[in-house]
Motif scaffolding. Structure first.
Motif, PDB file in Angstrom:
ATOM      1  N   GLN A   3      42.669  42.199  37.460  1.00 54.94           N
ATOM      2  CA  GLN A   3      43.368  43.453  37.493  1.00 54.94           C
ATOM      3  C   GLN A   3      42.440  44.534  37.468  1.00 54.94           C
ATOM      4  O   GLN A   3      40.954  44.445  36.961  1.00 54.94           O
ATOM      5  CB  GLN A   3      44.465  43.699  36.550  1.00 54.94           C
ATOM      6  N   THR A   4      42.714  45.566  38.088  1.00 57.48           N
ATOM      7  CA  THR A   4      41.906  46.847  38.050  1.00 57.48           C
ATOM      8  C   THR A   4      42.929  47.843  37.838  1.00 57.48           C
ATOM      9  O   THR A   4      43.519  48.581  38.563  1.00 57.48           O
ATOM     10  CB  THR A   4      41.184  47.330  39.453  1.00 57.48           C
ATOM     11  N   ASN A   5      42.711  48.445  36.376  1.00 61.99           N
ATOM     12  CA  ASN A   5      43.974  49.605  35.878  1.00 61.99           C
ATOM     13  C   ASN A   5      42.963  50.473  35.237  1.00 61.99           C
ATOM     14  O   ASN A   5      42.004  50.483  34.723  1.00 61.99           O
ATOM     15  CB  ASN A   5      44.597  48.759  34.816  1.00 61.99           C
ATOM     16  N   SER A   6      44.005  51.400  35.158  1.00 62.92           N
ATOM     17  CA  SER A   6      43.587  52.687  34.492  1.00 62.92           C
ATOM     18  C   SER A   6      44.086  52.487  32.928  1.00 62.92           C
ATOM     19  O   SER A   6      44.573  51.619  32.545  1.00 62.92           O
ATOM     20  CB  SER A   6      44.382  53.857  34.722  1.00 62.92           C
ATOM     21  N   LEU A   7      43.841  53.565  32.023  1.00 65.40           N
ATOM     22  CA  LEU A   7      44.151  53.299  30.587  1.00 65.40           C
ATOM     23  C   LEU A   7      45.574  53.298  30.639  1.00 65.40           C
ATOM     24  O   LEU A   7      45.986  52.594  29.533  1.00 65.40           O
ATOM     25  CB  LEU A   7      43.482  54.390  29.904  1.00 65.40           C
TER      26      LEU A   7
ATOM     27  N   ASN B 190      30.788  45.693  43.024  1.00 62.75           N
ATOM     28  CA  ASN B 190      29.741  44.674  43.132  1.00 62.75           C
ATOM     29  C   ASN B 190      29.889  43.208  42.058  1.00 62.75           C
ATOM     30  O   ASN B 190      29.748  42.083  42.282  1.00 62.75           O
ATOM     31  CB  ASN B 190      28.296  45.197  42.572  1.00 62.75           C
ATOM     32  N   ARG B 191      30.564  43.662  40.926  1.00 60.14           N
ATOM     33  CA  ARG B 191      30.770  42.618  39.968  1.00 60.14           C
ATOM     34  C   ARG B 191      31.892  41.653  40.382  1.00 60.14           C
ATOM     35  O   ARG B 191      31.892  40.489  40.267  1.00 60.14           O
ATOM     36  CB  ARG B 191      31.273  43.593  38.642  1.00 60.14           C
ATOM     37  N   ILE B 192      33.002  42.486  40.941  1.00 62.38           N
ATOM     38  CA  ILE B 192      34.233  41.292  41.727  1.00 62.38           C
ATOM     39  C   ILE B 192      33.621  40.685  42.798  1.00 62.38           C
ATOM     40  O   ILE B 192      33.875  39.564  43.027  1.00 62.38           O
ATOM     41  CB  ILE B 192      35.240  42.441  42.175  1.00 62.38           C
ATOM     42  N   HIS B 193      32.615  41.236  43.726  1.00 64.32           N
ATOM     43  CA  HIS B 193      32.087  40.510  44.588  1.00 64.32           C
ATOM     44  C   HIS B 193      31.315  39.421  44.327  1.00 64.32           C
ATOM     45  O   HIS B 193      31.283  38.335  44.991  1.00 64.32           O
ATOM     46  CB  HIS B 193      31.270  41.329  45.762  1.00 64.32           C
ATOM     47  N   LEU B 194      30.620  39.605  43.101  1.00 60.26           N
ATOM     48  CA  LEU B 194      29.968  38.289  42.483  1.00 60.26           C
ATOM     49  C   LEU B 194      30.954  37.481  41.828  1.00 60.26           C
ATOM     50  O   LEU B 194      30.922  36.405  42.105  1.00 60.26           O
ATOM     51  CB  LEU B 194      29.033  39.012  41.506  1.00 60.26           C
ATOM     52  N   GLU B 195      31.974  37.818  41.105  1.00 63.36           N
ATOM     53  CA  GLU B 195      32.749  37.143  40.529  1.00 63.36           C
ATOM     54  C   GLU B 195      33.731  36.188  41.380  1.00 63.36           C
ATOM     55  O   GLU B 195      34.047  35.084  41.117  1.00 63.36           O
ATOM     56  CB  GLU B 195      33.842  37.870  39.637  1.00 63.36           C
TER      57      GLU B 195
ATOM     58  N   ALA C 227      43.246  32.539  32.631  1.00 61.31           N
ATOM     59  CA  ALA C 227      42.398  33.675  32.422  1.00 61.31           C
ATOM     60  C   ALA C 227      42.833  35.027  32.968  1.00 61.31           C
ATOM     61  O   ALA C 227      43.640  34.968  33.991  1.00 61.31           O
ATOM     62  CB  ALA C 227      40.918  33.330  32.539  1.00 61.31           C
ATOM     63  N   ILE C 228      42.447  36.209  32.163  1.00 63.83           N
ATOM     64  CA  ILE C 228      42.715  37.313  32.766  1.00 63.83           C
ATOM     65  C   ILE C 228      41.347  38.244  32.790  1.00 63.83           C
ATOM     66  O   ILE C 228      40.761  38.136  31.874  1.00 63.83           O
ATOM     67  CB  ILE C 228      43.804  38.300  32.088  1.00 63.83           C
ATOM     68  N   VAL C 229      41.179  39.024  33.841  1.00 62.98           N
ATOM     69  CA  VAL C 229      40.167  39.786  34.016  1.00 62.98           C
ATOM     70  C   VAL C 229      40.589  41.089  34.114  1.00 62.98           C
ATOM     71  O   VAL C 229      41.132  41.465  35.300  1.00 62.98           O
ATOM     72  CB  VAL C 229      39.072  39.674  34.992  1.00 62.98           C
ATOM     73  N   ASP C 230      40.186  42.205  33.391  1.00 65.08           N
ATOM     74  CA  ASP C 230      40.945  43.637  33.514  1.00 65.08           C
ATOM     75  C   ASP C 230      39.716  44.534  33.584  1.00 65.08           C
ATOM     76  O   ASP C 230      39.080  44.775  32.604  1.00 65.08           O
ATOM     77  CB  ASP C 230      41.902  43.844  32.405  1.00 65.08           C
ATOM     78  N   TYR C 231      39.473  44.948  34.823  1.00 67.72           N
ATOM     79  CA  TYR C 231      38.578  46.009  35.091  1.00 67.72           C
ATOM     80  C   TYR C 231      39.356  47.555  34.709  1.00 67.72           C
ATOM     81  O   TYR C 231      40.129  47.886  35.708  1.00 67.72           O
ATOM     82  CB  TYR C 231      38.119  46.027  36.429  1.00 67.72           C
ATOM     83  N   VAL C 232      38.874  48.137  33.752  1.00 68.51           N
ATOM     84  CA  VAL C 232      39.687  49.392  32.938  1.00 68.51           C
ATOM     85  C   VAL C 232      38.713  50.474  33.443  1.00 68.51           C
ATOM     86  O   VAL C 232      37.650  50.662  33.113  1.00 68.51           O
ATOM     87  CB  VAL C 232      39.627  49.233  31.633  1.00 68.51           C
ATOM     88  N   LYS C 233      39.309  51.354  33.897  1.00 71.70           N
ATOM     89  CA  LYS C 233      38.669  52.843  34.407  1.00 71.70           C
ATOM     90  C   LYS C 233      39.197  53.537  33.255  1.00 71.70           C
ATOM     91  O   LYS C 233      40.381  53.803  33.084  1.00 71.70           O
ATOM     92  CB  LYS C 233      39.017  53.204  35.811  1.00 71.70           C
ATOM     93  N   PRO C 234      38.485  54.542  32.846  1.00 70.63           N
ATOM     94  CA  PRO C 234      38.877  55.371  31.890  1.00 70.63           C
ATOM     95  C   PRO C 234      39.350  56.646  32.323  1.00 70.63           C
ATOM     96  O   PRO C 234      38.938  57.906  32.537  1.00 70.63           O
ATOM     97  CB  PRO C 234      37.437  55.716  30.925  1.00 70.63           C
ATOM     98  N   ILE C 235      40.792  56.604  32.795  1.00 67.97           N
ATOM     99  CA  ILE C 235      41.461  57.643  33.298  1.00 67.97           C
ATOM    100  C   ILE C 235      42.778  57.262  33.087  1.00 67.97           C
ATOM    101  O   ILE C 235      43.261  55.964  32.928  1.00 67.97           O
ATOM    102  CB  ILE C 235      41.338  57.522  35.009  1.00 67.97           C
ATOM    103  N   TYR C 236      43.714  58.263  32.803  1.00 71.80           N
ATOM    104  CA  TYR C 236      45.143  58.183  33.064  1.00 71.80           C
ATOM    105  C   TYR C 236      45.637  58.542  34.117  1.00 71.80           C
ATOM    106  O   TYR C 236      45.377  59.810  34.772  1.00 71.80           O
ATOM    107  CB  TYR C 236      46.069  58.858  31.786  1.00 71.80           C
ATOM    108  N   PHE C 237      46.410  57.838  35.232  1.00 78.75           N
ATOM    109  CA  PHE C 237      46.944  58.249  36.455  1.00 78.75           C
ATOM    110  C   PHE C 237      48.154  59.070  36.142  1.00 78.75           C
ATOM    111  O   PHE C 237      48.465  59.871  36.938  1.00 78.75           O
ATOM    112  CB  PHE C 237      47.116  56.941  37.306  1.00 78.75           C
ATOM    113  N   GLY C 238      48.796  58.712  35.022  1.00 85.07           N
ATOM    114  CA  GLY C 238      50.107  59.505  34.704  1.00 85.07           C
ATOM    115  C   GLY C 238      51.419  58.936  35.640  1.00 85.07           C
ATOM    116  O   GLY C 238      51.126  57.930  36.154  1.00 85.07           O
ATOM    117  N   GLU C 239      52.363  59.616  35.527  1.00 88.59           N
ATOM    118  CA  GLU C 239      53.563  58.995  35.795  1.00 88.59           C
ATOM    119  C   GLU C 239      53.544  58.971  37.613  1.00 88.59           C
ATOM    120  O   GLU C 239      54.464  58.478  38.033  1.00 88.59           O
ATOM    121  CB  GLU C 239      54.655  60.269  35.179  1.00 88.59           C
TER     122      GLU C 239
ATOM    123  N   ILE D   5      37.306  43.817  30.825  1.00 87.33           N
ATOM    124  CA  ILE D   5      37.635  42.875  29.675  1.00 87.33           C
ATOM    125  C   ILE D   5      38.249  41.615  30.115  1.00 87.33           C
ATOM    126  O   ILE D   5      38.979  41.522  31.014  1.00 87.33           O
ATOM    127  CB  ILE D   5      38.767  43.715  28.777  1.00 87.33           C
ATOM    128  N   ALA D   6      37.763  40.390  29.610  1.00 87.40           N
ATOM    129  CA  ALA D   6      38.122  39.079  30.111  1.00 87.40           C
ATOM    130  C   ALA D   6      38.552  38.243  29.014  1.00 87.40           C
ATOM    131  O   ALA D   6      37.879  38.615  27.957  1.00 87.40           O
ATOM    132  CB  ALA D   6      37.101  38.562  30.997  1.00 87.40           C
TER     133      ALA D   6
END
Lengths: 359, 359
Positions: B151-155, B176-181, B302-314, B342-343
């Motif tokens: 996943q690639t999610n906001s906070l 880059n990390r996802i392309h590697l993974e 397994a779960i891999v969550d790429y978290v971006k420090p943003i709130y997209f909001g409603e 976070i994995a």
């Protein structure tokens, strides 16, 4: 020039006073003569002797003649008993004063030193000096407390599972970290629903004479029916109740509890009350609707999210989702056993214009 | 005993073959005589010469007499040209074979070695050996691929802001990390809506002869109207379309594209098709409804969550929220500039019984 070296030493001194100076800034002072440190120290109290006064008193007139004083914060002009620090410097024979940051409240100290022909250098390691007293500076520059929203969320942004008893997120390492973090704020705010549901103590683990004031936002006065709550009885820190229900003022609480009357019940009024009490920093602990209100009013300066690697799923109770986006910067990441602390400052204005990138 | 030392050396050899052995396990081999390593190497191809055969051929009969062979994975019995590795070991004069893990497909190698009076030692550094070929082992032990949801999610657990053009979450370090993974998986799966909306390539940055197969879940056959998509034209990796719409089989795609007929369109059927193709590992890239389906079917390891420090909001588009809770273990946290990876492995059974703790 060794100005930076000695100012760093003053900063290193200043931080030693953490948790001890309350509403006054952290201050470190180094006195140097012939490139030798002849005295150094830090402010370790609130509204008692100032460290500059103490250091000057510890040295004789000969030593002070022609010396340089380094302080991360502009000397005071107002402290009266025996003279302000500025007066005492002028009298001391010190010939040069090096200052990290000027006083954001406005001060004539620098002017007075210059008038008396002392050499004054302002802005040495200013960024570091300002960061050291970040909340203090913020309060006087912005006229309101620095506000941090703390969250404890699952990966799917739930604060808890809706089970009874509540399933919550905090592992012991997170709880310890929060208990430590609270000491960095002068007040904590929490909604009455959350206090009633969880009955937390909201204390800090840091030994300090100034534990954060526990502000309960209780517009309707629900606490009238929950007078047994820990925060109303433990007497371990002040508790303030902000309410529109004047019957709360008739309740006989202990002396640590104060009831404040609100007329509009808005977050803006919360801020007004805190500003009037000169509360420089506020840690918003929840619940989600209170946090969302702060976010939606644009009144959040920093966010700390303690993330637990779990999905609560559809049964969970959602964390705060703001109406508009919030972007963070100066990100820090800490692992706390299997939990993760993600913290950052809110970018102003919010920015969500990253363009789409090939994946 | 130096068994662990030499087995560690075999494991260190084995990992050198990463990305090269495809559906065969990573294998490292060390041959030791009189406590001296006389040969070592790793499997570096799929379905060509086996490393045991190569190493044995490189040594003369005298050297091999009484030697010990270390391998992290039970030798083969089936590879025919010139004899299986087991046969070659038996003929070689080697007197002892030390094996990390037995072959989860079932093998008679160990039995045959014992029959010929070789000394056999199985299970040295077995945990490490099994972890090295985690996906391979999982496939043969569980009869289905190891499944990771990315996943690639906001906070606030949003996959994107609902703007046009889409605001997404991935900074370059994450991409880059996802392309590697991706190279760690034999197939990627993605829903047709997401492919149509974003037109990704879904390639890996790793140089490999076995890039992951791009599986498009397109029950209704929407790709008929989107034949210009990158994954259908770049010929840089195989693309498989899983569909209930047989008209897709009439489309003239290039040779890299295969169309698979589904009868029920369920995630269970997806797994059946992948199992039949001996796909050992699957990386689920989205969108949220596809991911939720995997989570709700209990088909996530397994779960891999790429978290971006943003709130997209409603305004944001929500990330997957499973029907039931999922708890993770073996958590790893990586920072990728201002994003956080976070994995963790999904605990089985899911556990959400942490009790409420004082805060």
């Amino acid at each position: 020039m060794n100005n930076k070296k000695y100012m760093q030493l003053a900063l290193d001194e200043a931080i030693k006073g953490r948790y001890q100076t309350y509403k006054n800034p952290l201050i470190g002072v180094v006195i140097v003569k012939d490139d030798q440190v002849i005295a150094q120290g830090h402010q370790d109290n609130f509204e008692q002797d100032h460290i500059i006064k103490k250091l000057l008193a510890s040295l004789d007139a000969t030593s002070l003649q022609g010396a340089t004083l380094y302080t991360n914060f502009e000397p005071c002009t107002s402290f009266s008993e025996g003279g302000s620090c500025t007066d005492l410097i002028i009298k001391s024979g010190i010939s040069q004063v090096v200052i990290g940051q000027s006083d954001p409240r406005g001060s004539e100290a620098i002017e007075r030193l210059l008038d008396k022909k002392l050499s004054v250098n302002v802005g040495i390691l200013e960024t570091e000096a300002k960061e050291l007293n970040k909340h203090f500076n913020y309060f006087y520059e912005n006229g309101r407390p620095f506000i941090t929203v703390k969250q404890t969320n699952s990966l799917d942004h739930m604060v808890s599972a809706a089970n009874s008893p509540r399933v919550v997120l905090n592992n012991p390492a997170v709880i310890n970290r929060i208990h430590l973090e609270r000491a960095d704020y002068q007040a904590i705010i929490i909604g009455s629903s959350t206090v009633i549901q969880d009955n937390p103590n909201l204390l800090t683990s840091v030994e300090t004479n100034f534990p954060p004031i526990r502000v309960i936002l209780d517009r309707r006065g629900r606490l009238i029916n929950h007078q047994g709550l820990n925060v109303l009885n433990d007497e371990k820190a002040p508790t303030w109740i902000f309410t529109e229900n004047l019957n709360l003022q008739k309740v006989h609480f202990n002396d640590n509890v104060r009831v404040f009357e609100m007329s509009t019940g808005t977050i803006a009024e919360v801020i007004d009350l805190l500003r009037a009490e000169e509360i420089q920093s506020l840690y918003v602990e929840g619940g989600p609707s209170v946090e969302k209100s702060f976010m939606d009013e644009g009144l959040v300066d920093a966010i700390v999210d303690y993330v637990k690697p779990i999905y609560f799923g559809e049964i969970g109770i959602g964390g705060p989702v703001p109406s508009r986006s919030l972007d963070l910067e100066n990100i820090s990441v800490e692992t706390l056993d299997d939990n993760i602390r993600i913290a950052g400052d809110v970018k102003k204005p919010a920015k969500t214009t990253d363009t789409y990138t090939e994946w």
